[in-house]
Design a protein around this motif. Structure first.
Motif, PDB file in Angstrom:
ATOM      1  N   THR A 160    -123.598  18.032  10.910  1.00  0.00           N
ATOM      2  CA  THR A 160    -122.639  16.910  10.806  1.00  0.00           C
ATOM      3  C   THR A 160    -122.877  16.063   9.292  1.00  0.00           C
ATOM      4  O   THR A 160    -123.990  15.700   9.135  1.00  0.00           O
ATOM      5  CB  THR A 160    -122.757  15.688  11.927  1.00  0.00           C
ATOM      6  N   THR A 195    -117.954  18.747  10.090  1.00  0.00           N
ATOM      7  CA  THR A 195    -119.015  19.409  10.933  1.00  0.00           C
ATOM      8  C   THR A 195    -118.906  20.878  10.572  1.00  0.00           C
ATOM      9  O   THR A 195    -117.851  21.367  10.131  1.00  0.00           O
ATOM     10  CB  THR A 195    -118.880  19.116  12.312  1.00  0.00           C
ATOM     11  N   THR A 238    -124.985  11.888   4.311  1.00  0.00           N
ATOM     12  CA  THR A 238    -125.716  11.746   5.375  1.00  0.00           C
ATOM     13  C   THR A 238    -125.624  13.020   6.375  1.00  0.00           C
ATOM     14  O   THR A 238    -124.277  13.208   6.479  1.00  0.00           O
ATOM     15  CB  THR A 238    -125.234  10.498   6.346  1.00  0.00           C
ATOM     16  N   THR A 286    -126.933  15.411   9.618  1.00  0.00           N
ATOM     17  CA  THR A 286    -127.387  15.549  10.961  1.00  0.00           C
ATOM     18  C   THR A 286    -127.499  16.882  11.045  1.00  0.00           C
ATOM     19  O   THR A 286    -126.373  17.388  11.238  1.00  0.00           O
ATOM     20  CB  THR A 286    -126.855  14.405  12.014  1.00  0.00           C
ATOM     21  N   GLN A 333    -128.788  19.623  14.006  1.00  0.00           N
ATOM     22  CA  GLN A 333    -129.205  19.425  15.448  1.00  0.00           C
ATOM     23  C   GLN A 333    -129.157  20.926  16.093  1.00  0.00           C
ATOM     24  O   GLN A 333    -128.083  21.514  15.772  1.00  0.00           O
ATOM     25  CB  GLN A 333    -128.124  19.054  16.402  1.00  0.00           C
ATOM     26  N   SER A 380    -133.498  21.789   7.472  1.00  0.00           N
ATOM     27  CA  SER A 380    -134.345  20.805   6.644  1.00  0.00           C
ATOM     28  C   SER A 380    -134.809  21.265   5.504  1.00  0.00           C
ATOM     29  O   SER A 380    -134.896  20.421   4.291  1.00  0.00           O
ATOM     30  CB  SER A 380    -135.294  20.040   7.448  1.00  0.00           C
ATOM     31  N   ASP A 409    -135.649  11.532   4.406  1.00  0.00           N
ATOM     32  CA  ASP A 409    -135.751  11.852   5.526  1.00  0.00           C
ATOM     33  C   ASP A 409    -135.368  10.706   6.551  1.00  0.00           C
ATOM     34  O   ASP A 409    -136.036   9.359   6.050  1.00  0.00           O
ATOM     35  CB  ASP A 409    -137.174  12.360   6.384  1.00  0.00           C
ATOM     36  N   GLU A 410    -134.496  10.494   7.065  1.00  0.00           N
ATOM     37  CA  GLU A 410    -133.915   9.226   7.748  1.00  0.00           C
ATOM     38  C   GLU A 410    -134.510   9.152   9.308  1.00  0.00           C
ATOM     39  O   GLU A 410    -134.031   8.110  10.041  1.00  0.00           O
ATOM     40  CB  GLU A 410    -132.541   9.199   7.532  1.00  0.00           C
ATOM     41  N   ALA A 465    -135.937  11.515  13.075  1.00  0.00           N
ATOM     42  CA  ALA A 465    -135.913  12.781  13.737  1.00  0.00           C
ATOM     43  C   ALA A 465    -135.750  12.434  15.402  1.00  0.00           C
ATOM     44  O   ALA A 465    -136.610  11.372  15.685  1.00  0.00           O
ATOM     45  CB  ALA A 465    -136.917  13.670  13.350  1.00  0.00           C
ATOM     46  N   GLU A 505    -133.282  17.320  16.592  1.00  0.00           N
ATOM     47  CA  GLU A 505    -132.158  16.734  15.776  1.00  0.00           C
ATOM     48  C   GLU A 505    -132.872  15.794  14.512  1.00  0.00           C
ATOM     49  O   GLU A 505    -133.843  15.205  14.801  1.00  0.00           O
ATOM     50  CB  GLU A 505    -131.420  15.474  16.497  1.00  0.00           C
ATOM     51  N   ARG A 506    -132.511  15.864  13.322  1.00  0.00           N
ATOM     52  CA  ARG A 506    -132.975  15.232  11.977  1.00  0.00           C
ATOM     53  C   ARG A 506    -131.841  14.985  11.300  1.00  0.00           C
ATOM     54  O   ARG A 506    -130.847  15.526  11.090  1.00  0.00           O
ATOM     55  CB  ARG A 506    -133.779  16.309  11.278  1.00  0.00           C
ATOM     56  N   GLN A 507    -132.066  13.767  10.764  1.00  0.00           N
ATOM     57  CA  GLN A 507    -130.939  13.154   9.835  1.00  0.00           C
ATOM     58  C   GLN A 507    -131.825  12.875   8.486  1.00  0.00           C
ATOM     59  O   GLN A 507    -132.792  12.451   8.415  1.00  0.00           O
ATOM     60  CB  GLN A 507    -130.715  11.627  10.440  1.00  0.00           C
TER      61      GLN A 507
END
Length: 113
Positions: free
Chosen positions: A9, A45, A70, A72, A74, A84, A95-96, A98, A106-108
Motif C-alpha cells: 500500500t 495498492t 509511505t 506498508t 503485508q 523491506s 523504518d516506521e 512493524a 506488516e512493516r511500514q
C-alpha cells in the motif's frame, strides 16, 4: 491469509513514484496483479502472488522519488523481509514500525527523496 504473498500500500508521492516502487519489487516478486494507473488516487495498492525469488538480488542502483511515500508491506514473513530489503536498497528509507502475527507480518517504511 489468502494465497497472496505480499500486499503493498502506497500513500504520498505521485503516480511515477508509485510505479518506480512497484518496478523495484518486480525484480524479486515478478509482476504484480496490476500497476498503479490512477493519477488522482491518494492511496495505491499492488499485490504480488509469487513468493520472493531466492536468486533475485536487490539492484544496487538507487531510484529518485519526487516526494516522500509511505509504504506498508503485508504478507508472509519471508515476503515482508524481502520487500523491506529490496526497498531499502532502491530508496532512502526510514523504518516506521512493524507488527507480527502468527503467519503474517506488516512493516511500514517511509521512502524519502
Amino acid at each position: 491469509m489468502s494465497d497472496t504473498q505480499l500486499t503493498v500500500t502506497l500513500s504520498g508521492g505521485g503516480l511515477d513514484d508509485a510505479r518506480a516502487i512497484v518496478r523495484a519489487l518486480e525484480d524479486v516478486f515478478g509482476a504484480p496483479d496490476g500497476r498503479p494507473a490512477d493519477e488522482r488516487a491518494t492511496v495505491r495498492t499492488a499485490t504480488f502472488d509469487s513468493p520472493p525469488s531466492p536468486q533475485a538480488a536487490p539492484s544496487p542502483a538507487r531510484a529518485a522519488l519526487s516526494a516522500p511515500v509511505t509504504v506498508t508491506v503485508q504478507g508472509t514473513p519471508q515476503a515482508v523481509e524481502a520487500a523491506s530489503t529490496t526497498l531499502s536498497h532502491a530508496f532512502s528509507t526510514r523504518d516506521e514500525g512493524a507488527a507480527a502475527g502468527d503467519q503474517e507480518r506488516e512493516r511500514q517504511l517511509l521512502l524519502v527523496p
